[in-house]
Design a protein around this motif. Structure first.
Motif, PDB file in Angstrom:
ATOM      1  N   HIS A 228       0.856  -1.180   0.000  1.00 30.32           N
ATOM      2  CA  HIS A 228       0.000   0.000   0.000  1.00 30.32           C
ATOM      3  C   HIS A 228       0.896   1.234   0.000  1.00 30.32           C
ATOM      4  N   SER A 229       1.009   1.877  -1.145  1.00 31.17           N
ATOM      5  CA  SER A 229       1.902   3.020  -1.261  1.00 31.17           C
ATOM      6  C   SER A 229       1.476   4.176  -0.367  1.00 31.17           C
ATOM      7  N   SER A 230       0.173   4.243  -0.040  1.00 31.00           N
ATOM      8  CA  SER A 230      -0.308   5.337   0.798  1.00 31.00           C
ATOM      9  C   SER A 230       0.225   5.252   2.214  1.00 31.00           C
ATOM     10  N   CYS A 231       0.709   4.062   2.584  1.00 32.13           N
ATOM     11  CA  CYS A 231       1.195   3.866   3.957  1.00 32.13           C
ATOM     12  C   CYS A 231       2.685   4.140   4.084  1.00 32.13           C
ATOM     13  N   LEU A 232       3.409   4.238   2.966  1.00 34.63           N
ATOM     14  CA  LEU A 232       4.848   4.428   3.034  1.00 34.63           C
ATOM     15  C   LEU A 232       5.178   5.796   3.628  1.00 34.63           C
ATOM     16  N   ASN A 233       6.299   5.849   4.352  1.00 33.58           N
ATOM     17  CA  ASN A 233       6.803   7.083   4.960  1.00 33.58           C
ATOM     18  C   ASN A 233       5.823   7.671   5.987  1.00 33.58           C
ATOM     19  N   GLN A 234       4.940   6.824   6.495  1.00 32.57           N
ATOM     20  CA  GLN A 234       4.003   7.307   7.501  1.00 32.57           C
ATOM     21  C   GLN A 234       4.291   6.729   8.888  1.00 32.57           C
ATOM     22  N   SER A 235       5.313   5.947   9.005  1.00 31.96           N
ATOM     23  CA  SER A 235       5.629   5.359  10.311  1.00 31.96           C
ATOM     24  C   SER A 235       5.993   6.456  11.298  1.00 31.96           C
ATOM     25  N   ARG A 236       5.511   6.296  12.534  1.00 33.07           N
ATOM     26  CA  ARG A 236       5.774   7.301  13.569  1.00 33.07           C
ATOM     27  C   ARG A 236       6.245   6.584  14.833  1.00 33.07           C
ATOM     28  N   LEU A 237       7.206   7.181  15.501  1.00 34.67           N
ATOM     29  CA  LEU A 237       7.782   6.584  16.711  1.00 34.67           C
ATOM     30  C   LEU A 237       7.415   7.440  17.920  1.00 34.67           C
ATOM     31  N   TRP A 238       6.946   6.745  18.968  1.00 33.68           N
ATOM     32  CA  TRP A 238       6.552   7.423  20.205  1.00 33.68           C
ATOM     33  C   TRP A 238       7.293   6.788  21.372  1.00 33.68           C
ATOM     34  N   ARG A 239       7.556   7.586  22.367  1.00 29.92           N
ATOM     35  CA  ARG A 239       8.234   7.096  23.561  1.00 29.92           C
ATOM     36  C   ARG A 239       7.301   7.205  24.760  1.00 29.92           C
TER      37      ARG A 239
ATOM     38  N   PHE B 251       4.428  10.654  27.391  1.00 25.66           N
ATOM     39  CA  PHE B 251       4.217  10.053  26.082  1.00 25.66           C
ATOM     40  C   PHE B 251       4.422  11.142  25.033  1.00 25.66           C
ATOM     41  N   TYR B 252       5.462  10.992  24.206  1.00 24.42           N
ATOM     42  CA  TYR B 252       5.742  12.027  23.212  1.00 24.42           C
ATOM     43  C   TYR B 252       6.355  11.405  21.964  1.00 24.42           C
ATOM     44  N   GLU B 253       6.216  12.130  20.864  1.00 23.14           N
ATOM     45  CA  GLU B 253       6.679  11.626  19.573  1.00 23.14           C
ATOM     46  C   GLU B 253       8.141  12.007  19.338  1.00 23.14           C
ATOM     47  N   ILE B 254       8.864  11.098  18.652  1.00 24.90           N
ATOM     48  CA  ILE B 254      10.253  11.347  18.264  1.00 24.90           C
ATOM     49  C   ILE B 254      10.302  11.489  16.743  1.00 24.90           C
ATOM     50  N   PHE B 255      10.906  12.569  16.283  1.00 23.66           N
ATOM     51  CA  PHE B 255      10.979  12.838  14.847  1.00 23.66           C
ATOM     52  C   PHE B 255      12.376  12.489  14.317  1.00 23.66           C
ATOM     53  N   ASP B 256      12.426  12.186  13.009  1.00 23.59           N
ATOM     54  CA  ASP B 256      13.709  11.816  12.359  1.00 23.59           C
ATOM     55  C   ASP B 256      14.425  10.751  13.171  1.00 23.59           C
ATOM     56  N   TRP B 257      13.686   9.706  13.492  1.00 27.62           N
ATOM     57  CA  TRP B 257      14.197   8.719  14.426  1.00 27.62           C
ATOM     58  C   TRP B 257      15.060   7.659  13.740  1.00 27.62           C
ATOM     59  N   SER B 258      15.820   6.974  14.566  1.00 28.11           N
ATOM     60  CA  SER B 258      16.672   5.866  14.123  1.00 28.11           C
ATOM     61  C   SER B 258      16.756   4.862  15.263  1.00 28.11           C
ATOM     62  N   GLN B 259      17.543   3.830  15.078  1.00 36.92           N
ATOM     63  CA  GLN B 259      17.641   2.796  16.110  1.00 36.92           C
ATOM     64  C   GLN B 259      18.169   3.358  17.428  1.00 36.92           C
ATOM     65  N   SER B 260      19.017   4.367  17.349  1.00 32.77           N
ATOM     66  CA  SER B 260      19.592   4.944  18.570  1.00 32.77           C
ATOM     67  C   SER B 260      18.550   5.649  19.434  1.00 32.77           C
TER      68      SER B 260
ATOM     69  N   GLN C 160      11.527  -1.066   9.439  1.00 33.06           N
ATOM     70  CA  GLN C 160      11.052   0.302   9.590  1.00 33.06           C
ATOM     71  C   GLN C 160      12.200   1.301   9.741  1.00 33.06           C
ATOM     72  N   PHE C 161      13.407   0.792   9.890  1.00 35.14           N
ATOM     73  CA  PHE C 161      14.566   1.664  10.121  1.00 35.14           C
ATOM     74  C   PHE C 161      15.444   1.704   8.873  1.00 35.14           C
ATOM     75  N   HIS C 162      16.120   2.830   8.686  1.00 37.61           N
ATOM     76  CA  HIS C 162      17.009   2.974   7.531  1.00 37.61           C
ATOM     77  C   HIS C 162      18.221   2.055   7.643  1.00 37.61           C
ATOM     78  N   GLY C 163      18.643   1.776   8.839  1.00 33.94           N
ATOM     79  CA  GLY C 163      19.764   0.858   9.078  1.00 33.94           C
ATOM     80  C   GLY C 163      19.577   0.177  10.414  1.00 33.94           C
ATOM     81  N   TRP C 164      20.120  -1.009  10.528  1.00 32.72           N
ATOM     82  CA  TRP C 164      19.975  -1.755  11.786  1.00 32.72           C
ATOM     83  C   TRP C 164      21.263  -2.482  12.100  1.00 32.72           C
ATOM     84  N   TYR C 165      21.705  -2.364  13.342  1.00 30.79           N
ATOM     85  CA  TYR C 165      22.898  -3.069  13.798  1.00 30.79           C
ATOM     86  C   TYR C 165      22.527  -3.855  15.040  1.00 30.79           C
ATOM     87  N   SER C 166      23.249  -4.929  15.297  1.00 36.29           N
ATOM     88  CA  SER C 166      22.918  -5.772  16.446  1.00 36.29           C
ATOM     89  C   SER C 166      23.240  -5.030  17.742  1.00 36.29           C
ATOM     90  N   TRP C 167      22.513  -5.391  18.794  1.00 31.46           N
ATOM     91  CA  TRP C 167      22.730  -4.728  20.071  1.00 31.46           C
ATOM     92  C   TRP C 167      24.095  -5.077  20.651  1.00 31.46           C
TER      93      TRP C 167
END
Length: 251
Positions: free
Chosen positions: A27-38, A47-56, A127-134
């Protein structure tokens, strides 16, 4: 398309595997719509949103909520608790109520998925641009005098968690102490009432005995008075008889 690339190309990517086939990719309408909250507890729930998020941005001191439209991921940090997870589920329910009209989706369309640190699913990692092991993240340079920044962060979070637990324990001890104090007050009040009842009963018994004694003395005095009256009447009768006899002798 795969034939256009040689084996060396695929080897550099870690080998050939199946293409990602997650629901949201259809579903192309869903792409780039993921949102991360803490969601984290710092004396109160935040409870607040994090923008431009990554694994860190995945913090170990609570639960992260990743909204990927068709999947809602609840990621549990290393120091998160079962209480954090239950709170996160409640927040997601409220969040879905609000976002239904805004995003044009129904509650049944969004699947709730629980993720644990170090055991993340491919759908979550995608959902992440890059992923590394913990484990790679936790590597410590033996020649470095300063710990890595994320280890500092984890140590800080651990200290905060220990502080929070200590505060909870202090509050629990304070509550128990207050309950014990209240229990002692109630026991003392009950004891005092029991003593008052005992003293009252003793006073009533003494008064009853006193009244009985007074009644006995009154009856005794009445009997003695009655006896004295009879004695005087008998003496008066004898005196009159003697006088009568004396008159008869004189005649």
């Amino acid at each position: 398309i795969n034939a256009e690339y040689g084996e060396e190309f695929w080897a550099s990517l870690g080998g050939k595997t199946e293409y990602a086939d997650f629901k949201y990719l259809h579903h192309s309408s869903c792409l780039n719509q993921s949102r991360l909250w803490r969601l984290v507890f710092k004396g109160e729930w935040k409870f607040y949103e994090i923008f431009d998020w990554s694994q860190s941005d995945l913090h170990d001191d609570g639960v992260m909520i990743l909204d990927a439209f068709y999947e809602i991921f609840l990621w549990q940090g290393k120091f998160s608790t079962a209480k954090d997870l239950e709170k996160a589920k409640q927040v997601v329910n409220d969040y879905l109520e609000v976002s239904q009209a805004a995003k044009g989706r129904t509650r049944s369309e969004s699947e709730l998925i629980i993720e644990k640190r170090g055991a993340e699913s491919k759908a979550f990692k995608a959902q992440f641009h890059g992923w590394y092991s913990w484990k790679e993240r936790e590597f410590v340079d033996p020649y470095s005098k300063e710990p890595l920044w994320w280890l500092k962060e984890e140590y800080k979070m651990k200290q905060e968690e220990e502080k929070r637990k200590k505060e909870e324990q202090d509050q629990e001890r304070k509550k128990r102490a207050e309950e014990e104090e209240e229990r002692k007050k109630k026991e003392e009040a009950e004891k005092s009432r029991a003593e008052e009842e005992t003293l009252k009963k003793q006073r009533e018994e003494r008064l009853a005995k006193q009244r009985e004694e007074e009644e006995r003395l009154r009856k005794q005095r009445e009997e003695e008075a009655e006896k004295e009256k009879k004695r005087q009447q008998e003496e008066e009768k004898r005196r009159r008889e003697e006088e009568e006899r004396e008159k008869q002798r004189q005649k």
